[in-house]
Design a protein around this motif. Structure first.
Motif, PDB file in Angstrom:
ATOM      1  N   LEU A   8       4.908  -2.165  -3.733  1.00 33.01           N
ATOM      2  CA  LEU A   8       4.513  -3.223  -3.001  1.00 33.01           C
ATOM      3  C   LEU A   8       4.581  -2.651  -1.589  1.00 33.01           C
ATOM      4  N   ASP A   9       5.871  -2.458  -1.450  1.00 33.55           N
ATOM      5  CA  ASP A   9       6.320  -1.738  -0.012  1.00 33.55           C
ATOM      6  C   ASP A   9       5.507  -0.583   0.466  1.00 33.55           C
ATOM      7  N   ALA A  10       5.355   0.439  -0.581  1.00 39.54           N
ATOM      8  CA  ALA A  10       4.561   1.734  -0.621  1.00 39.54           C
ATOM      9  C   ALA A  10       3.124   1.393  -0.240  1.00 39.54           C
ATOM     10  N   PHE A  11       2.508   0.460  -0.957  1.00 45.22           N
ATOM     11  CA  PHE A  11       1.126   0.186  -0.763  1.00 45.22           C
ATOM     12  C   PHE A  11       1.025  -0.645   0.512  1.00 45.22           C
ATOM     13  N   GLY A  12       1.912  -1.413   1.092  1.00 48.35           N
ATOM     14  CA  GLY A  12       1.926  -2.016   2.260  1.00 48.35           C
ATOM     15  C   GLY A  12       2.055  -1.127   3.373  1.00 48.35           C
ATOM     16  N   ARG A  13       2.608   0.038   3.253  1.00 46.29           N
ATOM     17  CA  ARG A  13       2.717   1.075   4.412  1.00 46.29           C
ATOM     18  C   ARG A  13       1.446   1.669   4.395  1.00 46.29           C
ATOM     19  N   ILE A  14       0.582   1.700   3.398  1.00 44.38           N
ATOM     20  CA  ILE A  14      -0.479   2.449   3.351  1.00 44.38           C
ATOM     21  C   ILE A  14      -1.551   1.387   4.208  1.00 44.38           C
ATOM     22  N   ARG A  15      -1.662   0.095   3.840  1.00 44.30           N
ATOM     23  CA  ARG A  15      -2.437  -0.884   4.538  1.00 44.30           C
ATOM     24  C   ARG A  15      -2.119  -0.936   6.016  1.00 44.30           C
ATOM     25  N   GLU A  16      -0.830  -0.838   6.409  1.00 44.67           N
ATOM     26  CA  GLU A  16      -0.517  -0.847   7.701  1.00 44.67           C
ATOM     27  C   GLU A  16      -1.071   0.380   8.632  1.00 44.67           C
ATOM     28  N   THR A  17      -1.051   1.425   8.091  1.00 49.54           N
ATOM     29  CA  THR A  17      -1.457   2.731   8.804  1.00 49.54           C
ATOM     30  C   THR A  17      -2.892   2.753   8.664  1.00 49.54           C
ATOM     31  N   VAL A  18      -3.615   2.261   7.621  1.00 56.14           N
ATOM     32  CA  VAL A  18      -5.194   2.040   7.612  1.00 56.14           C
ATOM     33  C   VAL A  18      -5.550   1.039   8.975  1.00 56.14           C
ATOM     34  N   ALA A  19      -4.768  -0.037   9.133  1.00 51.81           N
ATOM     35  CA  ALA A  19      -5.235  -0.887  10.070  1.00 51.81           C
ATOM     36  C   ALA A  19      -4.864  -0.272  11.469  1.00 51.81           C
ATOM     37  N   ALA A  20      -3.652   0.229  11.685  1.00 55.99           N
ATOM     38  CA  ALA A  20      -3.663   1.193  13.099  1.00 55.99           C
ATOM     39  C   ALA A  20      -4.363   2.102  13.252  1.00 55.99           C
ATOM     40  N   THR A  21      -4.875   2.874  12.295  1.00 52.60           N
ATOM     41  CA  THR A  21      -5.713   4.007  12.555  1.00 52.60           C
ATOM     42  C   THR A  21      -7.084   3.343  12.944  1.00 52.60           C
ATOM     43  N   LEU A  22      -7.493   2.427  12.296  1.00 56.76           N
ATOM     44  CA  LEU A  22      -8.791   1.784  12.656  1.00 56.76           C
ATOM     45  C   LEU A  22      -8.834   1.044  13.935  1.00 56.76           C
ATOM     46  N   GLU A  23      -7.655   0.402  14.464  1.00 53.54           N
ATOM     47  CA  GLU A  23      -7.511  -0.492  15.610  1.00 53.54           C
ATOM     48  C   GLU A  23      -8.125   0.404  16.765  1.00 53.54           C
ATOM     49  N   GLY A  24      -9.076  -0.102  17.473  1.00 54.02           N
ATOM     50  CA  GLY A  24      -9.447   0.598  18.756  1.00 54.02           C
ATOM     51  C   GLY A  24     -10.394   1.831  18.485  1.00 54.02           C
ATOM     52  N   TRP A  46     -12.629   5.386   3.641  1.00 51.25           N
ATOM     53  CA  TRP A  46     -13.254   4.926   2.656  1.00 51.25           C
ATOM     54  C   TRP A  46     -12.802   5.668   1.454  1.00 51.25           C
ATOM     55  N   HIS A  47     -12.762   6.759   1.344  1.00 51.25           N
ATOM     56  CA  HIS A  47     -12.270   7.575   0.109  1.00 51.25           C
ATOM     57  C   HIS A  47     -10.841   7.069  -0.246  1.00 51.25           C
ATOM     58  N   LEU A  48      -9.963   6.877   0.364  1.00 47.69           N
ATOM     59  CA  LEU A  48      -8.618   6.485  -0.172  1.00 47.69           C
ATOM     60  C   LEU A  48      -8.912   5.109  -0.588  1.00 47.69           C
ATOM     61  N   SER A  49      -9.658   3.950   0.263  1.00 49.30           N
ATOM     62  CA  SER A  49      -9.683   2.814  -0.353  1.00 49.30           C
ATOM     63  C   SER A  49     -10.562   2.918  -1.874  1.00 49.30           C
ATOM     64  N   ARG A  50     -11.471   3.792  -2.064  1.00 48.65           N
ATOM     65  CA  ARG A  50     -12.064   4.164  -3.388  1.00 48.65           C
ATOM     66  C   ARG A  50     -10.991   4.645  -4.255  1.00 48.65           C
ATOM     67  N   VAL A  51     -10.356   5.537  -3.998  1.00 47.20           N
ATOM     68  CA  VAL A  51      -9.337   6.039  -4.936  1.00 47.20           C
ATOM     69  C   VAL A  51      -8.063   4.999  -5.386  1.00 47.20           C
ATOM     70  N   GLU A  52      -7.992   4.108  -4.393  1.00 41.49           N
ATOM     71  CA  GLU A  52      -6.900   2.883  -4.842  1.00 41.49           C
ATOM     72  C   GLU A  52      -7.644   1.994  -5.516  1.00 41.49           C
ATOM     73  N   ASP A  53      -8.845   1.632  -5.123  1.00 40.75           N
ATOM     74  CA  ASP A  53      -9.691   0.639  -6.161  1.00 40.75           C
ATOM     75  C   ASP A  53      -9.974   1.113  -7.338  1.00 40.75           C
ATOM     76  N   ALA A 149       0.859   8.704  -3.177  1.00 47.22           N
ATOM     77  CA  ALA A 149       0.676  10.039  -2.851  1.00 47.22           C
ATOM     78  C   ALA A 149      -0.596  10.424  -2.037  1.00 47.22           C
ATOM     79  N   ASP A 150      -1.660  10.192  -2.922  1.00 47.82           N
ATOM     80  CA  ASP A 150      -2.968  10.691  -2.368  1.00 47.82           C
ATOM     81  C   ASP A 150      -3.562   9.730  -1.112  1.00 47.82           C
ATOM     82  N   CYS A 151      -3.167   8.237  -1.229  1.00 42.33           N
ATOM     83  CA  CYS A 151      -3.644   7.552  -0.149  1.00 42.33           C
ATOM     84  C   CYS A 151      -2.906   7.791   0.980  1.00 42.33           C
TER      85      CYS A 151
END
Length: 169
Positions: A8-24, A46-53, A149-151
């Motif tokens: 959960l922590d690892a996937f949470g870090r992906i989410r945080e970095t996705v949000a930070a990258t898209l911000e602005g 999009w790709h990393l989201s599709r992979v995780e999904d 790892a991929d995401c």
């Protein structure tokens, strides 16, 4: 710490970095391809989201968020419904265009499904075989770690691509 808490922590870090990258990030920055041939931020997110999904839904026995929540229609890409981006041509990479809000909405929906699944798991669940097409067969634990790892690689690439923009947008 339990195994699912670590994941959960690892996937949470992906989410945080996705949000930070898209911000602005401006729409034009999202489709810019580093050196003209690298993957764009929009494609990478999009790709990393599709992979995780795709990977988590398959392992959990769930429908992908892409189809179950209508994101396939929201993105309206000229790609097959189950396409996750593996082996895309340059034209297919160029075709992935979406505003940052849609990219984040999709990732957030995928992340919620991942979190919901992970919270149900005990340590004994990670040894369950989820893919027999490999030798040795792939366990749930290995599949989740490879997805992380991929995401993480792709979100790092997206963050780097954003940083190449002199205006930072």
């Amino acid at each position: 710490m339990k195994s699912n808490e670590l994941l959960l922590d690892a996937f949470g870090r992906i989410r945080e970095t996705v949000a930070a990258t898209l911000e602005g990030a401006a729409d034009e920055a999202l489709i810019r391809r580093p050196a003209g041939t690298g993957n764009s931020i929009a494609w990478l997110i999009w790709h990393l989201s599709r992979v995780e999904d795709a990977q988590v839904a398959s392992a959990a026995g769930l429908e992908q968020v892409w189809t179950s929540q209508g994101f396939v229609g929201g993105f309206d890409l000229p790609l097959a419904e189950r396409d996750t981006g593996y082996g895309h041509s340059t034209g297919q990479v160029d075709a992935v265009k979406a505003p940052p809000e849609l990219l984040l909405d999709y990732y957030d929906a995928v992340h919620r499904q991942t979190v919901d699944f992970l919270t149900t798991l005990g340590d004994e669940d990670f040894d369950r075989i989820v893919d027999t097409h490999w030798d040795p067969p792939v366990t749930l634990g290995v599949r989740l770690v490879s997805t992380i790892a991929d995401c993480l690689q792709h979100v790092g690439q997206a963050a780097y691509a954003k940083g190449l923009d002199p205006a930072g947008r």
